[in-house]
Scaffold this motif. Structure first.
Motif, PDB file in Angstrom:
ATOM      1  N   ARG A 389      -4.221 -15.289   2.855  1.00 56.08           N
ATOM      2  CA  ARG A 389      -4.631 -13.922   3.235  1.00 56.08           C
ATOM      3  C   ARG A 389      -6.137 -13.802   3.060  1.00 56.08           C
ATOM      4  O   ARG A 389      -6.661 -14.000   1.967  1.00 56.08           O
ATOM      5  N   TRP A 422      -4.431  -5.815  10.567  1.00 57.48           N
ATOM      6  CA  TRP A 422      -4.087  -7.159  10.139  1.00 57.48           C
ATOM      7  C   TRP A 422      -3.754  -7.971  11.390  1.00 57.48           C
ATOM      8  O   TRP A 422      -3.191  -7.443  12.347  1.00 57.48           O
ATOM      9  N   ARG A 424      -2.412 -12.133  12.700  1.00 56.77           N
ATOM     10  CA  ARG A 424      -1.848 -13.408  12.285  1.00 56.77           C
ATOM     11  C   ARG A 424      -2.380 -14.496  13.201  1.00 56.77           C
ATOM     12  O   ARG A 424      -2.337 -14.373  14.437  1.00 56.77           O
ATOM     13  N   ALA A 432      -2.880 -14.611   7.455  1.00 53.84           N
ATOM     14  CA  ALA A 432      -3.077 -13.182   7.677  1.00 53.84           C
ATOM     15  C   ALA A 432      -4.574 -12.916   7.573  1.00 53.84           C
ATOM     16  O   ALA A 432      -5.202 -13.238   6.553  1.00 53.84           O
TER      17      ALA A 432
END
Length: 452
Positions: A389, A422, A424, A432
């Motif tokens: 992340r 966010w 991906r 992320a």
């Protein structure tokens, strides 16, 4: 997909691409963000909007034009026939460009007789009245953007700004015509075109104005704007039903601000673990976010001298960050140093963010480029250490990070703040990623991102 179903957007920086991709997703389109010019080998999931994010905002105009035309060819290969050019909602550019030169080159390539231009983004406090751009309640030239270290905006009038960047004539669609409805806007565009204008700057104060402009655009091949106009134009066109397609929705009431996003959902919920935050931007908004995060979370302020001169410094910072992340939900690394007297700190921040030779405004060199490269190496180092992340603040920094990580395409997830979703990564390593424009988000943005 049929040609009429795919909208293509060319964004002049990475975070601007995320911004408009989030707006199109909220408007009901299955949107994929591509990093760099798409090649023939790029495989994308089902989509009806593709945003190509370039890094052309502050490069020499000739380079920006060439890369944008290559992006146009890539979008056509992906089936897009209606194209938008996504620019910053604060018209972030130098007196030479790049909005004018790129806009004219794309208009010529697409056969656009006259192109509507509107960077209004009411959800982010950007409006246009009588051709003048406002940032919340201030004219652009009186806002903090007047002190932007890379592209200082010292004129609020978009007609003058665009005229200075191109040999083409530029006209105005003022607010009285916009409020009179799409037919009045179309009539004004026809008059301007007959008079020889190639661009028409349009006023917009609210969501309804953007919807009028989108109606006036109709099935035009090309337009220029920020997230609000692109989302309105994208939502205004019906799409053929397809298996698994998201249902058509109109633009959310906040003029393409955060809203429910079709697709896989909030990737931060499915990609678990601590969050690594890098802040390359030295904008007022990001500096406030850094200060807020440091009150409650671990942070590493870079030693700028070591960034330039110490080859082992990156590995040292990565090791320290991974150690902190073993006991903390997040760690922040930032380039702005606030332990100096205010005048010295401001000077260092401007040098760090811009890194340009005085007066050239042609792109990052020197310290600015070194910091981008350094932060990208940190991101690669923590990913190698198992972190999945990442939050990146700053358009130039985001581009450097994605290039270093080899990320070529992104799928949209849930919003953190207006213009910042966010995402991906599409590829062998699933990450992320939240890519934030320097000026976006409130003081608690980093804390909100970590909590999502």
């Amino acid at each position: 997909m049929g040609d009429s179903e795919v909208i293509g957007i060319i964004a002049d920086d990475i975070t601007g691409g995320s911004d408009v991709a989030a707006a199109l997703s909220a408007a009901g389109r299955r949107t994929v963000q591509v990093v760099g010019v798409p090649g023939p080998d790029l495989e994308l999931p089902p989509h009806d909007a593709v945003v190509v994010s370039l890094k052309t905002r502050s490069v020499p105009p000739e380079e920006a034009v060439a890369e944008s035309l290559a992006a146009l060819r890539g979008l056509r290969d992906l089936g897009a026939r209606r194209i938008g050019f996504k620019i910053c909602s604060t018209f972030d550019s130098t007196p030479r460009g790049n909005i004018g030169p790129v806009g004219l080159a794309l208009a010529d390539a697409l056969g656009s007789g006259i192109t509507l231009v509107c960077p209004a983004a009411p959800a982010n406090g950007r409006t246009v009245y009588q051709g003048n751009l406002f940032v919340h309640d201030l004219p652009l030239a009186e806002s903090s953007l007047a002190r932007h270290p890379l592209n200082p905006m010292t004129d609020s009038n978009l007609v003058r700004l665009l005229t200075a960047q191109t040999t083409a004539e530029v006209g105005l669609v003022d607010h009285s015509r916009v409020r009179s409805g799409a037919p009045a806007v179309r009539a004004r565009l026809a008059d301007l075109r007959a008079a020889g204008a190639r661009f028409a700057v349009a006023d917009a104060l609210c969501r309804d104005d953007l919807l009028v402009l989108a109606d006036a655009i109709g099935d035009a091949a090309f337009w220029i704007g920020a997230n609000g106009l692109h989302a309105a134009a994208g939502a205004a066109q019906p799409r053929a039903a397809q298996p698994g397609a998201a249902s058509h929705r109109t633009v959310p009431a906040d003029a393409a601000g955060p809203g429910p996003c079709p697709g896989p959902g909030d990737f931060a919920d499915t990609i678990e673990g601590p969050t690594f935050i890098v802040a390359g931007s030295c904008s007022d908004a990001t500096r406030g976010q850094v200060a807020t995060f440091r009150e409650s979370g671990p942070a590493i302020a870079l030693d700028l001298a070591r960034v330039r001169d110490d080859a082992g410094y990156a590995a040292e910072v990565v090791a320290r960050a991974l150690t902190l992340l073993s006991d903390s939900p997040a760690v922040l690394v930032h380039s702005a140093v606030d332990a100096r007297p205010p005048a010295e700190e401001a000077e260092a921040a401007e040098e760090a963010e811009a890194g340009t030779e005085a007066g050239t405004g042609t792109g990052p060199t020197g310290l600015g480029s070194a910091i981008e490269t350094f932060l990208a190496e940190l991101a690669a180092g923590v990913v190698d250490g198992g972190i999945r992340r990442l939050v990146v603040a700053g358009g130039e920094t985001s581009g450097a990070v994605l290039q270093r990580l080899g990320v070529r395409a992104l799928q949209l997830g849930g919003p953190i703040a207006p213009g910042v979703p966010w995402t991906r990564s599409l590829g062998p390593t699933e990450l992320a990623l939240a890519l934030k424009s320097g000026n976006f988000g409130g003081p608690d943005f980093f804390l909100k991102a970590v909590a999502r």
